[in-house]
Scaffold this motif. Sequence first.
Motif, mmCIF file in Angstrom:
data_model
loop_
_atom_site.group_PDB
_atom_site.id
_atom_site.type_symbol
_atom_site.label_atom_id
_atom_site.label_comp_id
_atom_site.label_asym_id
_atom_site.label_seq_id
_atom_site.Cartn_x
_atom_site.Cartn_y
_atom_site.Cartn_z
ATOM 1 N N UNK A 63 0.829 -1.205 0.000
ATOM 2 C CA UNK A 63 0.000 0.000 0.000
ATOM 3 C C UNK A 63 0.865 1.258 0.000
ATOM 4 N N UNK A 64 1.952 1.236 0.767
ATOM 5 C CA UNK A 64 2.858 2.382 0.771
ATOM 6 C C UNK A 64 3.483 2.618 -0.586
ATOM 7 N N UNK A 65 3.802 1.538 -1.305
ATOM 8 C CA UNK A 65 4.386 1.685 -2.629
ATOM 9 C C UNK A 65 3.408 2.232 -3.646
ATOM 10 N N UNK A 66 2.218 1.661 -3.693
ATOM 11 C CA UNK A 66 1.276 2.113 -4.728
ATOM 12 C C UNK A 66 0.723 3.504 -4.443
ATOM 13 N N UNK A 67 0.803 3.962 -3.180
ATOM 14 C CA UNK A 67 0.348 5.317 -2.865
ATOM 15 C C UNK A 67 1.195 6.368 -3.579
ATOM 16 N N UNK A 68 2.452 6.013 -3.905
ATOM 17 C CA UNK A 68 3.329 6.966 -4.585
ATOM 18 C C UNK A 68 2.846 7.290 -5.994
ATOM 19 N N UNK A 69 1.960 6.468 -6.545
ATOM 20 C CA UNK A 69 1.451 6.704 -7.898
ATOM 21 C C UNK A 69 0.065 7.336 -7.911
ATOM 22 N N UNK A 70 -0.491 7.613 -6.747
ATOM 23 C CA UNK A 70 -1.906 7.962 -6.659
ATOM 24 C C UNK A 70 -2.281 9.227 -7.431
ATOM 25 N N UNK A 71 -1.478 10.296 -7.343
ATOM 26 C CA UNK A 71 -1.818 11.563 -7.994
ATOM 27 C C UNK A 71 -0.945 11.874 -9.208
ATOM 28 N N UNK A 72 -0.052 10.956 -9.540
ATOM 29 C CA UNK A 72 0.939 11.260 -10.569
ATOM 30 C C UNK A 72 0.318 11.431 -11.949
ATOM 31 N N UNK A 73 -0.615 10.582 -12.327
ATOM 32 C CA UNK A 73 -1.197 10.673 -13.676
ATOM 33 C C UNK A 73 -1.919 11.997 -13.879
ATOM 34 N N UNK A 74 -2.773 12.377 -12.930
ATOM 35 C CA UNK A 74 -3.509 13.644 -13.060
ATOM 36 C C UNK A 74 -2.562 14.826 -12.985
ATOM 37 N N UNK A 75 -1.605 14.789 -12.066
ATOM 38 C CA UNK A 75 -0.643 15.880 -11.941
ATOM 39 C C UNK A 75 0.187 16.060 -13.190
ATOM 40 N N UNK A 76 0.611 14.948 -13.792
ATOM 41 C CA UNK A 76 1.412 15.033 -15.022
ATOM 42 C C UNK A 76 0.601 15.642 -16.152
ATOM 43 N N UNK A 77 -0.666 15.287 -16.257
ATOM 44 C CA UNK A 77 -1.505 15.850 -17.319
ATOM 45 C C UNK A 77 -1.673 17.360 -17.158
ATOM 46 N N UNK A 78 -1.915 17.803 -15.921
ATOM 47 C CA UNK A 78 -2.103 19.242 -15.672
ATOM 48 C C UNK A 78 -0.816 20.004 -15.946
ATOM 49 N N UNK A 79 0.296 19.508 -15.435
ATOM 50 C CA UNK A 79 1.576 20.204 -15.636
ATOM 51 C C UNK A 79 1.975 20.219 -17.107
ATOM 52 N N UNK A 80 1.735 19.125 -17.812
ATOM 53 C CA UNK A 80 2.084 19.089 -19.234
ATOM 54 C C UNK A 80 1.236 20.080 -20.034
ATOM 55 N N UNK A 81 -0.058 20.155 -19.710
ATOM 56 C CA UNK A 81 -0.900 21.136 -20.397
ATOM 57 C C UNK A 81 -0.420 22.554 -20.119
ATOM 58 N N UNK A 82 -0.054 22.833 -18.876
ATOM 59 C CA UNK A 82 0.485 24.152 -18.552
ATOM 60 C C UNK A 82 1.793 24.430 -19.255
#
Length: 487
Positions: free
Chosen positions: A451-470
């Motif tokens: 659970x600790x490992x997979x939590x590191x990926x929890x917001x990465x996909x959405x964050x990457x999309x927002x930052x890339x669009x910016x």
Amino acid sequence: MPSQASGPPGSSGSPASFAAADPAAATAESVESARRRTAWAEGLDRLRAAATTEPGRLRAIGAVLALLVVVFGAATAWQVTDRSAAADDVVLRSQPLTVDAASIFRSLADADTTAAGGFLAGGTESAATRQRYEADLATASQLLVRAAASAQVPGAADGAADRTGKQIARLNALLPRYTGLIETARTNNRQGLPLGGAYLRYANGLMRTELLPAAQALYEAETERLAADQARATAWPWCALVAGVVALGALGWAQRRHYRRTNRVLNRGLLVATVASVAVLLWLTVGHAVARAGLIDAYEHGTRSLQALNTARIDALRARADENLTLVARGAVLTADQKDFYEVDFQTKMGHLAGAAGAGPVSAAGELGKALALVDDEAGRQAVRDAVAAAGQWRTRHAAARAADDRGAYDQALAQVIGGSGSTGASFDRVDTGLGRALVHEQARFRATADGGRAALSLLAAGAAVLAAGAATAAVLGVGRRLSEYR
């Protein structure tokens, strides 16, 4: 004699004749052709201007930068979503189903062991023994239903799902036959008929040659599915990483070109795009590395230890069944070299469990030794140590019971096997209890680490999309600011 015309006056079959006959049409066609050539030429001129003039180059650079950053963000979101889904499958589906498959095996083996122990007790079989047997069968049936449902989950590996379905069908077909044989053996045993022992041995043969191999195949199929999900979850997102490096390289080149042509150190838009892209790349690298480390650690110190503990527990159960059947058969089943079949099998299972006889209570070769080496938490190790001590005691008590049976003291041997606190049954119960505690502890550790490992990926996909669009927007604005100087 003059020849006659083949058509109307002033006409012929050639285009030149039609042009000569209709000068207005020819002129219109020539103008239309010139217009078409002019439009094409204008398009080529515009492309040439884009390639040879600074404003055109800037527009192309802006478009390429925006495209590269968007591709980077899309690749990151796609691959992180895939890794996150695989990590969820590991923690929420395939690993629990592997545990369920091991529990099916254990429940069947324990039911067989309990049935043999109850048979030895004869008319004095306790209600607790009967309830334990029925609970084992109920547990196995419930877990088979859950495994059958999991085999239909979309995205499951086809090969593993097919094998899972086949073994579940096989177990469902064989289980009623086994329970029927056990009930027949009990009925004959209560009536004092010796045929009951034959039915019990036949039921045990069905368990060891049909049911348990099917349960083992089911466990292996679920383990294969777990390994596939684990590999998918921990694979590096190379497409996203390469796209990020390419996008950063292009942004760096564009800023260097801007500096060399204008002598201006910074372009705010390009700088913001670069910072955002660096943030996405670092987040992707660090986040995936943390998730990967957590999942690998959960596998190395959770899944592997659970597998060793399950194997040890099953060896203990099968050894206990053989020990009981040694007294049930009383030499009726022999090996090729005329030795008691169940006693030979007992010694084999005890060797798997606790190492070779004479090597101490446990050696590194035994499953208990492997489990002790893999469990690196003190609470879990203590539970395994308790099982190790009980296994050594069990082996000693079994030797005493066999010596009594060999000299004809059957009742004494029976009491030493199914009696109270000083019996081999009490030692077996301590082995089983210790391994059960260790399994619960290791399962909790696996879940916490994963659970600790997979939590590191929890917001990465959405964050990457927002930052890339910016970043893409900032790159276009940065190039647009430079273009405005030419207006």
